[in-house]
Design an enzyme around this catalytic site. Structure first.
Site, PDB file in Angstrom:
ATOM      1  N   PRO A   1      -8.025  32.916 -42.695  1.00 24.91           N
ATOM      2  CA  PRO A   1      -8.335  32.054 -41.552  1.00 24.91           C
ATOM      3  C   PRO A   1      -9.827  31.921 -41.245  1.00 24.91           C
ATOM      4  O   PRO A   1     -10.581  32.883 -41.360  1.00 24.91           O
ATOM      5  CB  PRO A   1      -7.607  32.725 -40.377  1.00 24.91           C
ATOM      6  N   ASN A   2     -10.178  30.711 -40.871  1.00 25.32           N
ATOM      7  CA  ASN A   2     -11.532  30.324 -40.429  1.00 25.32           C
ATOM      8  C   ASN A   2     -12.553  30.240 -41.562  1.00 25.32           C
ATOM      9  O   ASN A   2     -13.679  29.781 -41.343  1.00 25.32           O
ATOM     10  CB  ASN A   2     -12.051  31.271 -39.318  1.00 25.32           C
TER      11      ASN A   2
ATOM     12  N   ARG B   1     -20.087  28.363 -39.544  1.00 21.56           N
ATOM     13  CA  ARG B   1     -19.938  29.617 -38.793  1.00 21.56           C
ATOM     14  C   ARG B   1     -21.266  30.357 -38.739  1.00 21.56           C
ATOM     15  O   ARG B   1     -22.221  29.989 -39.406  1.00 21.56           O
ATOM     16  CB  ARG B   1     -18.877  30.525 -39.450  1.00 21.56           C
TER      17      ARG B   1
ATOM     18  N   TYR C   1     -22.362  35.291 -42.047  1.00 20.60           N
ATOM     19  CA  TYR C   1     -21.589  34.753 -43.174  1.00 20.60           C
ATOM     20  C   TYR C   1     -22.405  33.943 -44.176  1.00 20.60           C
ATOM     21  O   TYR C   1     -21.855  33.478 -45.183  1.00 20.60           O
ATOM     22  CB  TYR C   1     -20.431  33.907 -42.624  1.00 20.60           C
TER      23      TYR C   1
ATOM     24  N   ASN D   1     -10.694  37.219 -49.801  1.00 19.16           N
ATOM     25  CA  ASN D   1     -11.335  37.418 -48.500  1.00 19.16           C
ATOM     26  C   ASN D   1     -10.326  36.910 -47.481  1.00 19.16           C
ATOM     27  O   ASN D   1     -10.161  35.703 -47.303  1.00 19.16           O
ATOM     28  CB  ASN D   1     -12.651  36.645 -48.402  1.00 19.16           C
TER      29      ASN D   1
ATOM     30  N   ALA E   1      -9.871  37.594 -40.771  1.00 22.47           N
ATOM     31  CA  ALA E   1      -9.405  38.559 -39.770  1.00 22.47           C
ATOM     32  C   ALA E   1      -8.050  39.180 -40.130  1.00 22.47           C
ATOM     33  O   ALA E   1      -7.724  40.259 -39.622  1.00 22.47           O
ATOM     34  CB  ALA E   1      -9.338  37.895 -38.394  1.00 22.47           C
TER      35      ALA E   1
ATOM     36  N   GLU F   1     -11.339  42.962 -52.878  1.00 22.73           N
ATOM     37  CA  GLU F   1     -11.506  42.403 -51.528  1.00 22.73           C
ATOM     38  C   GLU F   1     -12.993  42.156 -51.276  1.00 22.73           C
ATOM     39  O   GLU F   1     -13.825  43.005 -51.568  1.00 22.73           O
ATOM     40  CB  GLU F   1     -10.952  43.398 -50.503  1.00 22.73           C
TER      41      GLU F   1
ATOM     42  N   HIS G   1     -15.955  40.662 -48.423  1.00 25.00           N
ATOM     43  CA  HIS G   1     -16.348  40.175 -47.093  1.00 25.00           C
ATOM     44  C   HIS G   1     -17.806  39.766 -47.160  1.00 25.00           C
ATOM     45  O   HIS G   1     -18.648  40.521 -47.679  1.00 25.00           O
ATOM     46  CB  HIS G   1     -16.147  41.254 -46.029  1.00 25.00           C
TER      47      HIS G   1
ATOM     48  N   ARG H   1     -20.115  46.290 -37.834  1.00 19.95           N
ATOM     49  CA  ARG H   1     -19.805  45.360 -36.746  1.00 19.95           C
ATOM     50  C   ARG H   1     -18.867  46.026 -35.724  1.00 19.95           C
ATOM     51  O   ARG H   1     -18.903  47.231 -35.566  1.00 19.95           O
ATOM     52  CB  ARG H   1     -19.218  44.063 -37.340  1.00 19.95           C
TER      53      ARG H   1
HETATM   54  C1  DQA Z   1     -14.936  38.252 -42.950  1.00 16.41           C
HETATM   55  C2  DQA Z   1     -14.992  39.376 -41.913  1.00 16.41           C
HETATM   56  C3  DQA Z   1     -13.822  39.285 -40.950  1.00 16.41           C
HETATM   57  O1  DQA Z   1     -13.912  40.336 -39.983  1.00 16.41           O
HETATM   58  C4  DQA Z   1     -13.834  37.962 -40.225  1.00 16.41           C
HETATM   59  O2  DQA Z   1     -12.704  37.880 -39.376  1.00 16.41           O
HETATM   60  C5  DQA Z   1     -13.934  36.808 -41.136  1.00 16.41           C
HETATM   61  C6  DQA Z   1     -14.804  36.888 -42.300  1.00 16.41           C
HETATM   62  C7  DQA Z   1     -16.191  38.238 -43.843  1.00 16.41           C
HETATM   63  O3  DQA Z   1     -16.174  37.565 -44.881  1.00 16.41           O
HETATM   64  O4  DQA Z   1     -17.202  38.856 -43.474  1.00 16.41           O
HETATM   65  O5  DQA Z   1     -13.360  35.748 -40.878  1.00 16.41           O
HETATM   66  O6  DQA Z   1     -13.808  38.474 -43.793  1.00 16.41           O
END
Ligand code: DQA
Length: 145
Positions: free
Chosen positions: A10-11, A18, A23, A74, A77, A98, A100, A107
């Protein structure tokens, strides 16, 4: 030639718009192209998928795992609370890295927990898009098909 699944949660379709400090400035399309190029360089192809919906990500893994050799994920959340995605990753029986973009360990406390990382062979965080290049190399060493 192996197929690597590249999944985003998501997102992450909003990358580029963002918070750049966390990011970076690359869009999701930029990152998908970067991973595809890196994979192609070592003879592999990438099948990319993004969804804001947990079930859609699980459906994709269930549908695609049989013909794939590894996963780069990735999960946004969902990383922090989706036991369903943890189980779906385990069920693929494929090596998963994985990634990020941000450093989730520096954080908020809730972000420091990844419930999906135990289903993965490695977790790379805080290196922005360079983390994906590292993920391809890490995965390459674990591909068995
Ligand atoms: C993320 C880190 C997550 O905590 C966050 O919710 C994201 C992006 C990252 O790529 O740093 O949406 O996965």
């Amino acid at each position: 030639m192996a197929t690597i699944l590249l999944i985003h949660g998501p997102n992450l379709n909003r990358l580029g718009k963002r918070d750049a400090a966390q990011y970076g400035t690359k869009t999701l399309a930029d990152i998908e192209a970067l991973v595809a190029a890196e994979a192609q360089r070592i003879g592999h192809t990438v099948k990319a998928f993004q969804s804001n919906h947990e079930g859609a990500l699980i459906d994709f893994l269930q549908a695609e795992a049989t013909d794939a050799a590894g996963i780069i994920a990735n999960l946004g959340a969902f990383t922090h609370y989706s036991y369903a995605l943890h189980d779906a990753l385990v069920d693929t029986d494929l090596p998963c890295v994985e990634v990020h973009l941000s450093d989730i360990n520096s954080r908020e406390d809730w972000r420091k927990i990844s419930v999906t990382a135990p289903a993965c062979i490695a977790m790379i965080a805080g290196k922005k898009e360079a983390g994906y290049v590292e993920a391809v190399a890490t995965l390459q060493a674990h591909l068995t098909k």
